[in-house]
Motif scaffolding. Structure first.
Motif, PDB file in Angstrom:
ATOM      1  N   ASN A   1       0.853  -1.199   0.000  1.00 23.13           N
ATOM      2  CA  ASN A   1       0.000   0.000   0.000  1.00 23.13           C
ATOM      3  C   ASN A   1       0.885   1.243   0.000  1.00 23.13           C
ATOM      4  O   ASN A   1       1.976   1.228   0.556  1.00 23.13           O
ATOM      5  CB  ASN A   1      -0.879   0.043   1.252  1.00 23.13           C
ATOM      6  CG  ASN A   1      -1.968  -1.015   1.211  1.00 23.13           C
ATOM      7  OD1 ASN A   1      -2.033  -1.820   0.275  1.00 23.13           O
ATOM      8  ND2 ASN A   1      -2.819  -1.034   2.216  1.00 23.13           N
TER       9      ASN A   1
ATOM     10  N   SER B   1      -2.697   2.834   6.600  1.00 20.04           N
ATOM     11  CA  SER B   1      -4.052   2.459   7.004  1.00 20.04           C
ATOM     12  C   SER B   1      -4.379   3.085   8.351  1.00 20.04           C
ATOM     13  O   SER B   1      -5.548   3.316   8.676  1.00 20.04           O
ATOM     14  CB  SER B   1      -4.189   0.945   7.080  1.00 20.04           C
ATOM     15  OG  SER B   1      -4.142   0.413   5.785  1.00 20.04           O
TER      16      SER B   1
ATOM     17  N   SER C   1     -16.452   1.464   7.758  1.00 21.66           N
ATOM     18  CA  SER C   1     -15.685   0.286   7.380  1.00 21.66           C
ATOM     19  C   SER C   1     -14.418   0.693   6.620  1.00 21.66           C
ATOM     20  O   SER C   1     -14.456   1.556   5.754  1.00 21.66           O
ATOM     21  CB  SER C   1     -16.582  -0.597   6.518  1.00 21.66           C
ATOM     22  OG  SER C   1     -15.835  -1.654   6.022  1.00 21.66           O
TER      23      SER C   1
ATOM     24  N   THR D   1      -7.054  -2.354  12.479  1.00 17.91           N
ATOM     25  CA  THR D   1      -5.599  -2.212  12.393  1.00 17.91           C
ATOM     26  C   THR D   1      -5.049  -1.570  13.663  1.00 17.91           C
ATOM     27  O   THR D   1      -4.052  -2.032  14.220  1.00 17.91           O
ATOM     28  CB  THR D   1      -5.218  -1.386  11.147  1.00 17.91           C
ATOM     29  OG1 THR D   1      -5.768  -2.024   9.992  1.00 17.91           O
ATOM     30  CG2 THR D   1      -3.715  -1.283  10.988  1.00 17.91           C
TER      31      THR D   1
HETATM   32  N1  LIG Z   1      -3.508  -7.272   5.540  1.00 14.68           N
HETATM   33  C1  LIG Z   1      -3.772  -6.145   4.858  1.00 14.68           C
HETATM   34  N2  LIG Z   1      -3.076  -5.824   3.733  1.00 14.68           N
HETATM   35  C2  LIG Z   1      -3.317  -4.700   3.054  1.00 14.68           C
HETATM   36  N3  LIG Z   1      -4.255  -3.799   3.388  1.00 14.68           N
HETATM   37  C3  LIG Z   1      -4.990  -4.053   4.495  1.00 14.68           C
HETATM   38  C4  LIG Z   1      -4.795  -5.243   5.277  1.00 14.68           C
HETATM   39  N4  LIG Z   1      -5.669  -5.214   6.304  1.00 14.68           N
HETATM   40  C5  LIG Z   1      -6.379  -4.072   6.173  1.00 14.68           C
HETATM   41  N5  LIG Z   1      -5.986  -3.378   5.092  1.00 14.68           N
HETATM   42  C6  LIG Z   1      -6.506  -2.074   4.647  1.00 14.68           C
HETATM   43  O1  LIG Z   1      -6.322  -1.143   5.693  1.00 14.68           O
HETATM   44  C7  LIG Z   1      -7.460  -0.308   5.828  1.00 14.68           C
HETATM   45  C8  LIG Z   1      -8.005  -0.392   7.228  1.00 14.68           C
HETATM   46  O2  LIG Z   1      -8.490  -1.687   7.449  1.00 14.68           O
HETATM   47  P1  LIG Z   1      -9.133  -2.108   8.832  1.00 14.68           P
HETATM   48  O3  LIG Z   1      -8.247  -1.681   9.941  1.00 14.68           O
HETATM   49  O4  LIG Z   1      -9.469  -3.550   8.758  1.00 14.68           O
HETATM   50  O5  LIG Z   1     -10.460  -1.221   8.859  1.00 14.68           O
HETATM   51  P2  LIG Z   1     -11.762  -1.309   9.809  1.00 14.68           P
HETATM   52  O6  LIG Z   1     -11.497  -2.298  10.893  1.00 14.68           O
HETATM   53  O7  LIG Z   1     -11.946   0.087  10.306  1.00 14.68           O
HETATM   54  O8  LIG Z   1     -12.895  -1.712   8.908  1.00 14.68           O
HETATM   55  C9  LIG Z   1      -8.443  -0.744   4.740  1.00 14.68           C
HETATM   56  O9  LIG Z   1      -8.299   0.109   3.645  1.00 14.68           O
HETATM   57  C10 LIG Z   1      -8.001  -2.140   4.407  1.00 14.68           C
HETATM   58  O10 LIG Z   1      -8.272  -2.450   3.074  1.00 14.68           O
END
Ligand SMILES: Nc1ncnc2c1ncn2[C@@H]1O[C@H](COP(=O)(O)OP(=O)(O)O)[C@@H](O)[C@H]1O
Ligand SMILES: [Mg+2]
Length: 366
Positions: free
Chosen positions: A16, A20, A40, A46
């Protein structure tokens, strides 16, 4: 017990280009129930996983009490996590599920038994201890997942949308139970949800995240009465706050009712002749024709005590949502709602008007 501190904690997933979670600064008090909320994908899980040690921290630090845990392994952090999908072991009984982490940690059998029994009592699970998860209701399984965290008597509880698998009614009951249990145990808790109602009803304080960036941390009351920016204003509250673009005059914003909201000269000078005015549906009152905003009534939602009027304002401009202007929403008396198709006039209550900069989203008034 312990405090938790995120100190500019940042997570960029491999591949990325954007973080995040971007320089998260957040301090959680000893025994506090902090809710992390946002749409979401905003970075809630994270953030929680960084605190748990399940996700690498690329920049910044994380502290639990006076320990820098940034690079500590999960098992040494003294935190217990409750996940969205409980992840109970199907072949184990409730008691075995609850005691499993202790068994792995080498705690002796009689100690495990005592701690499981104590937790079961708190959670009303005593009579189910010998059952397997499949013989439990959704709510009971959720409590077993809580029990697994409690028996470890950690310094910090971490909960990631622990109610999302329950139906609406059970979710409401369980959120009260979790909040009161947390207060009883007094364990510092970070709770993640995308549901702003859950956040507002459960948290001592609420932290709102959007696109990996912390927007505001406050008590539910302050968050509701004093949103720091347009994102928080639109996200917290249901039905949502009305947000309307209106022109400014030389001193601020003036409403037809005569109400004038002054804006500091310096701030006014930076604007492009326009602000976004925010008024919650319950902060509008009926007005005479010459002093109110005319609204064409499209839908009336009758709820008994109240009615919500959805319509189109004939002045000012609301933002678009999926290509159509967002409706203007006003709460009115439930017994005398206006008729569909009619034009009604509303004015804002003087102390409940919020003003934002359309370019930066920042709040302009105190
Ligand atoms: N393992 C990963 N690899 C790449 N991107 C990730 C991964 N996990 C989460 N993301 C990205 O990081 C961002 C935050 O994700 P996340 O913390 O799961 O959000 P939430 O829990 O608020 O829905 C999102 O854009 C998601 O696509
Ligand atoms: Mg998540």
């Amino acid at each position: 017990m312990a405090t938790v501190r995120f100190d500019k904690a940042t997570r960029i997933y491999p591949g990325n280009d954007k973080p995040s979670v971007d320089q998260l600064d957040l301090e959680i008090g000893d025994g506090e129930f902090l809710v992390l909320v946002g749409p979401s994908g905003c970075g809630k899980s994270t953030s929680l996983r960084m605190l748990a040690g399940l996700e690498e921290v690329n920049d910044g630090k994380i502290w639990i009490g006076d320990r820098d845990v940034t690079h500590m392994s999960p098992k040494d952090r003294d935190v217990a996590m409750v996940f969205q999908n409980y992840a109970l072991y199907p072949h184990m009984t409730v008691a075995e599920n609850m005691g499993f982490a202790l068994k792995i940690a080498g705690v002796d059998k009689s100690e495990i038994k005592t701690r499981v029994a104590d937790a079961a009592k708190i959670l009303d699970l005593t009579e189910y201890l010998e059952r397997k998860p499949k013989a439990l209701s959704g709510g009971q399984r959720q409590r077993v997942a809580m029990g697994r965290a409690i028996v470890r008597s950690p310094q910090v509880f971490l909960m990631d949308e622990p109610l999302s698998n329950l139906d609406a009614k059970l979710r409401v009951q369980t959120r009260t139970q979790i909040a009161s249990l947390q207060r009883r145990l007094g364990v510092t808790t970070v709770y993640v949800t995308h549901d702003q109602v859950e956040a507002m009803t459960m948290g001592d304080r609420v932290a709102v995240l959007d696109k990996g960036v912390l927007q505001q941390v406050d008590t539910p009351r302050k968050m509701y009465d004093h949103p720091a920016n347009l994102f928080v204003a639109g996200f917290i509250g249901s039905p949502a706050m009305n947000l309307i673009h209106v022109p400014v005059d030389e001193g601020g914003v003036t409403f037809r009712s005569g109400l004038h909201i002054p804006i500091e000269r310096e701030r006014l000078a930076k604007l492009d002749g326009e602000v976004v005015v925010g008024v919650r549906p319950e902060d509008l009152e009926p007005a005479a024709e010459h002093e109110g905003l005319p609204v064409t009534v499209e839908v009336v939602e009758e709820l008994g005590a109240d009615a919500y009027v959805y319509g189109t304002p004939m002045e000012g401009r609301t933002d678009l949502e999926q290509g159509v202007p967002k409706p203007f929403i006003a709460r009115t008396d439930g017994r005398t709602p206006p008729a569909k198709g009619s034009t009604v006039y509303f004015k804002p209550k003087a102390d409940h008007v919020h003003v934002f900069d359309p370019a930066t989203g920042e709040r302009l008034t105190d």
